[in-house]
Design a protein around this motif. Structure first.
Motif: not given
Length: 342
Positions: A66-67, A69-72, A224-227, A230
């Motif tokens: 999750y972390s 996948g949230r990277q810009p 990029k992915r949200d919860l 993921t």
């Protein structure tokens, strides 16, 4: 100069943090052994603590995913770490399939050592890949025409769900009423999904789902992915190994040797899963597997909703509601499998 050193140190700390779940996975067999010993000694708190450590392996991998996948900006190093985290997340079915292969090769008592060797090799490969990739770069995923694969994956999923999966999981849910009730329902359902012309098609569809799932998964590692996104990729990676493990256990370990793959076989009756040092690995394997396969279906439905113009907040609300409902279904199945009866 100070800024360069600081940035390098920060990147090293960042990579080390995301390697933690894989390092934790090294001890997976021993966490299970501790759970089995505590349960056998009727030390409930110790058993629950050990089970929490067992589940911490996939849980920490999910947090890492999750972390990442949230990277810009997704870099090549991020993709390597995501691949490692997906593999780590699938530790429960991976340990099961390792155990089955060793059993078929008549290698007894070596599961933990083989596991340690596998993960030492995986970690070495991951660290070498990280060291040989640029420290900072933009990962540009290859452009692929995946729409036809996505449609075929969905159609195959619908066929499996209707013909086999939902009837099969419904059958497992009645296991909480007892093995005899489960068997009575199973014997009726087998006329459908074990029909001579249906069963080979189902197996082919499952194999197709594994291959097409990997084709759809890998490009997502650069996005990029949200919860829920993921959860979709993590559950997909888990199911690739879970399905392969299940097919191998059913068609090679069991049927080849003439064992009936009924509820008693799946749940280690009469002793139960908790009472056997080998079968105890099936508890996290099944518990997460049942929940993740239902959650993966919901996440796939969310993708369909978004593609057909449903707003993100509405699609998310529907998805979380369905995940809540299917979680109850999964909880009933798992409760029955570990010996709860009503």
């Amino acid at each position: 100069m100070t800024r360069v050193v600081s940035a390098t140190s920060s990147r090293a700390t960042y990579a080390h943090w995301h390697l933690t779940p894989a390092v934790l996975a090294l001890g997976y067999p021993w966490y299970l052994a501790r759970f089995y010993d505590a349960a056998a000694a009727h030390h409930a708190l110790s058993a629950l603590a050990a089970l929490a450590v067992v589940l911490a392996v996939p849980a920490s991998a999910f947090v890492s995913l999750y972390s990442l996948g949230r990277q810009p900006l997704i870099t090549s190093r991020d993709v390597i770490l995501q691949r490692l985290a997906h593999f780590t997340f699938a530790s429960p079915p991976l340990f099961v399939i390792v155990g089955v292969f060793l059993y078929l090769m008549k290698i007894n008592g070596a599961d933990a050592r083989v596991w340690l060797g596998i993960w030492a090799a995986v970690l070495c490969a991951a660290m070498l890949a990280l060291l040989t990739n640029p420290a900072v770069d933009k990962h540009a995923p290859a452009v692929r025409r995946l729409a036809p694969v996505r449609v075929m994956h969905g159609v195959a999923s619908a066929a499996i769900i209707l013909v086999f999966l939902f009837p099969h999981l419904g059958n497992h849910a009645v296991g909480i009423l007892g093995a005899d009730t489960h068997k009575a329902v199973m014997l009726v359902l087998r006329h459908l999904y074990r029909a001579g012309w249906i069963e080979p098609i189902l197996i082919a569809l499952f194999v197709f789902q594994i291959v097409s799932g990997l084709v759809l998964l890998l490009p997502k590692l650069g996005e990029k992915r949200d919860l829920l996104g993921t959860l979709q990729t993590a559950s997909g990676a888990y199911l690739v190994i879970f399905i392969a493990s299940h097919i191998n256990a059913v068609f090679v370990l069991a049927r080849y040797f003439g064992t009936d793959t009924d509820y008693a076989w799946a749940t280690g009756l009469p002793g139960g899963l908790i009472a056997d040092s080998w079968d105890v690995r099936l508890i996290p394997h099944y518990a997460l597997g049942v929940w993740l396969i239902l959650s993966h279906i919901v996440c796939g439905l969310r993708t369909v909703m978004l593609a057909h113009g449903v707003s993100m907040p509405r699609a998310n609300a529907i998805s979380w509601t369905l995940i809540g409902v299917t979680s109850l279904w999964a909880a009933v199945i798992v409760a029955g499998m570990v010996g709860v009866r009503i």
